[in-house]
Design a protein around this motif. Structure first.
Motif, short mmCIF file in Angstrom:
data_model
loop_
_atom_site.label_atom_id
_atom_site.label_comp_id
_atom_site.label_asym_id
_atom_site.label_seq_id
_atom_site.Cartn_x
_atom_site.Cartn_y
_atom_site.Cartn_z
N HIS A 180 -16.42 -36.71 -8.43
CA HIS A 180 -16.15 -37.85 -9.31
C HIS A 180 -14.72 -38.35 -9.15
CE1 HIS A 180 -15.41 -39.91 -13.21
NE2 HIS A 180 -16.65 -40.33 -13.02
N ASN A 181 -13.77 -37.42 -9.05
CA ASN A 181 -12.37 -37.81 -8.87
C ASN A 181 -12.14 -38.54 -7.56
OD1 ASN A 181 -11.67 -36.69 -11.34
ND2 ASN A 181 -11.03 -34.73 -10.47
N GLU A 182 -12.79 -38.06 -6.49
CA GLU A 182 -12.66 -38.72 -5.19
C GLU A 182 -13.33 -40.09 -5.20
OE1 GLU A 182 -10.73 -37.78 -2.86
OE2 GLU A 182 -10.28 -35.77 -3.57
N TRP A 183 -14.44 -40.20 -5.95
CA TRP A 183 -15.13 -41.49 -6.07
C TRP A 183 -14.23 -42.51 -6.76
CZ3 TRP A 183 -16.71 -44.03 -10.66
CH2 TRP A 183 -17.51 -45.16 -10.45
N ILE A 184 -13.57 -42.09 -7.84
CA ILE A 184 -12.66 -42.99 -8.55
C ILE A 184 -11.53 -43.46 -7.62
CG2 ILE A 184 -10.90 -43.09 -10.38
CD1 ILE A 184 -12.71 -41.28 -12.04
N ALA A 185 -11.05 -42.54 -6.78
CA ALA A 185 -9.95 -42.88 -5.85
C ALA A 185 -10.44 -43.67 -4.64
CB ALA A 185 -9.27 -41.60 -5.38
N GLY A 186 -11.75 -43.81 -4.49
CA GLY A 186 -12.31 -44.54 -3.35
C GLY A 186 -12.35 -43.73 -2.07
N ASN A 187 -12.18 -42.40 -2.19
CA ASN A 187 -12.22 -41.53 -1.00
C ASN A 187 -13.65 -41.02 -0.81
OD1 ASN A 187 -9.40 -41.82 -0.79
ND2 ASN A 187 -9.06 -40.09 -2.17
N PHE A 188 -14.51 -41.88 -0.29
CA PHE A 188 -15.93 -41.55 -0.24
C PHE A 188 -16.25 -40.46 0.78
CE2 PHE A 188 -16.50 -46.19 -1.66
CZ PHE A 188 -16.32 -45.82 -2.99
N GLY A 189 -15.45 -40.39 1.85
CA GLY A 189 -15.66 -39.32 2.83
C GLY A 189 -15.42 -37.95 2.22
N GLU A 190 -14.31 -37.82 1.49
CA GLU A 190 -14.00 -36.57 0.81
C GLU A 190 -15.06 -36.25 -0.23
OE1 GLU A 190 -11.57 -34.18 1.02
OE2 GLU A 190 -11.06 -35.09 2.93
N ALA A 191 -15.49 -37.29 -0.95
CA ALA A 191 -16.50 -37.08 -1.98
C ALA A 191 -17.79 -36.53 -1.38
CB ALA A 191 -16.78 -38.41 -2.69
N ARG A 192 -18.16 -37.06 -0.22
CA ARG A 192 -19.40 -36.59 0.43
C ARG A 192 -19.30 -35.13 0.86
NH1 ARG A 192 -20.13 -42.02 2.28
NH2 ARG A 192 -22.20 -42.77 1.64
N SER A 193 -18.14 -34.72 1.34
CA SER A 193 -17.99 -33.33 1.77
C SER A 193 -18.14 -32.39 0.58
CB SER A 193 -16.64 -33.12 2.46
OG SER A 193 -15.56 -33.27 1.56
N PHE A 194 -17.59 -32.76 -0.56
CA PHE A 194 -17.77 -31.96 -1.78
C PHE A 194 -19.23 -31.98 -2.23
CE2 PHE A 194 -13.09 -32.79 -2.70
CZ PHE A 194 -12.71 -31.47 -2.49
N LEU A 195 -19.89 -33.15 -2.08
CA LEU A 195 -21.28 -33.26 -2.49
C LEU A 195 -22.19 -32.34 -1.69
CD1 LEU A 195 -22.05 -37.04 -3.18
CD2 LEU A 195 -22.45 -35.12 -4.72
N GLU A 196 -21.98 -32.28 -0.39
CA GLU A 196 -22.81 -31.41 0.45
C GLU A 196 -22.72 -29.96 -0.02
OE1 GLU A 196 -21.68 -32.01 4.48
OE2 GLU A 196 -22.29 -34.12 4.51
N GLU A 197 -21.50 -29.51 -0.29
CA GLU A 197 -21.30 -28.15 -0.76
C GLU A 197 -21.92 -27.95 -2.14
OE1 GLU A 197 -17.62 -24.97 -1.45
OE2 GLU A 197 -17.22 -27.01 -0.70
N SER A 198 -21.73 -28.94 -3.01
CA SER A 198 -22.26 -28.86 -4.36
C SER A 198 -23.78 -28.78 -4.35
CB SER A 198 -21.80 -30.08 -5.16
OG SER A 198 -22.48 -30.19 -6.38
N GLN A 199 -24.42 -29.68 -3.61
CA GLN A 199 -25.88 -29.73 -3.61
C GLN A 199 -26.49 -28.47 -3.01
OE1 GLN A 199 -26.74 -33.49 -1.70
NE2 GLN A 199 -26.09 -34.67 -3.49
N ALA A 200 -25.83 -27.89 -2.01
CA ALA A 200 -26.33 -26.64 -1.42
C ALA A 200 -26.35 -25.52 -2.47
CB ALA A 200 -25.47 -26.25 -0.23
N ILE A 201 -25.30 -25.47 -3.29
CA ILE A 201 -25.22 -24.43 -4.32
C ILE A 201 -26.30 -24.64 -5.38
CG2 ILE A 201 -23.80 -23.52 -6.21
CD1 ILE A 201 -21.34 -24.14 -4.42
#
Length: 231
Positions: free
Chosen positions: A7-28
């Motif tokens: 969410h924080n990366e999304w607000i900052a517009g860093n969508f690449g970083e956000a996606r990397s966190f999402l992949e890890e999050s969704q796997a867990i």
């Protein structure tokens, strides 16, 4: 924590970083099975938000729908309300107005049931814009005024500025330039006071257009120069 990082990366517009966190999050969350469904619903919702910002509307819609189903399974009404709200945004962007009305009306009803004025204000804004685009000025006015009232009660200055701007648009569309000008000026005062540059630039541009309609060319030029300075 990972969903918060997304969410924080999304607000900052860093969508690449956000996606990397999402992949890890969704796997867990997937590994946790039924115990991870609430977190997975949130991660799918965040995926939809990123795709919406990137104008990938079909993929965003798919993620929001999957998220809604899990939120519903978990009896999470706030999650259901927000996914319905963003499904309304997606439908609006796709010019699917009937669907947009349905999703946004469902979202505002859920926010109302939850006693969430902030969510109600956001849904009111979008419903007002939809009715404005459809030329139903009376319903647009009612929703814009509801949006303004809710954000005034919350003292949410950006929301107030947006509501005043939308009301300015409403009256400009109807050819009532004097009334439109008053709303744009009120919005501009708040935008300048709280350094809401995007809101302020929109106000300046439309004030310039109002001045042109009134044949006030010097005033229009002044507004447009200010607009370019802010933009």
């Amino acid at each position: 924590i990972l969903n918060l990082a997304v969410h924080n990366e999304w607000i900052a517009g860093n969508f690449g970083e956000a996606r990397s966190f999402l992949e890890e999050s969704q796997a867990i969350w997937l590994e946790l099975g039924t115990n991870g469904e609430r977190g997975l619903a949130e991660s799918w919702y965040l995926s939809g938000m990123i795709l919406l910002m990137e104008a990938d509307y079909d993929e965003a819609e798919s993620y929001f729908e999957q998220s809604f189903e899990l939120y519903q399974k978990c009896s999470d009404k706030w999650g259901m309300a927000f996914t319905r709200f963003f499904l309304g945004n997606v439908a609006s962007e796709k010019d699917e107005y009937d669907s947009a009305f349905v999703w946004l009306k469902q979202s505002i009803d859920l926010f109302s049931e939850l006693g969430d004025p902030w969510g109600m204000a956001r849904s009111s804004q979008w419903l007002g814009q939809l009715f404005l685009e459809q030329g139903d000025y009376e319903k647009a006015r009612l929703y814009f005024e509801q949006h303004l009232k809710l954000d005034e009660e919350l003292h949410f200055k950006q929301g107030i500025a947006v509501a005043l701007y939308d009301l300015g648009n409403l009256y400009r569309y109807q050819g009532d330039y004097d009334q439109a000008e008053q709303y744009y000026k009120k919005s501009l005062r708040i935008s300048r006071e709280y350094r809401l540059n995007l809101n302020g630039s929109n106000d300046l541009y439309n004030l310039g257009m109002i001045a042109l309609h009134q044949n006030n060319y010097l005033t229009a030029g002044s507004y447009f120069l200010d607009y370019f300075d802010v933009a």
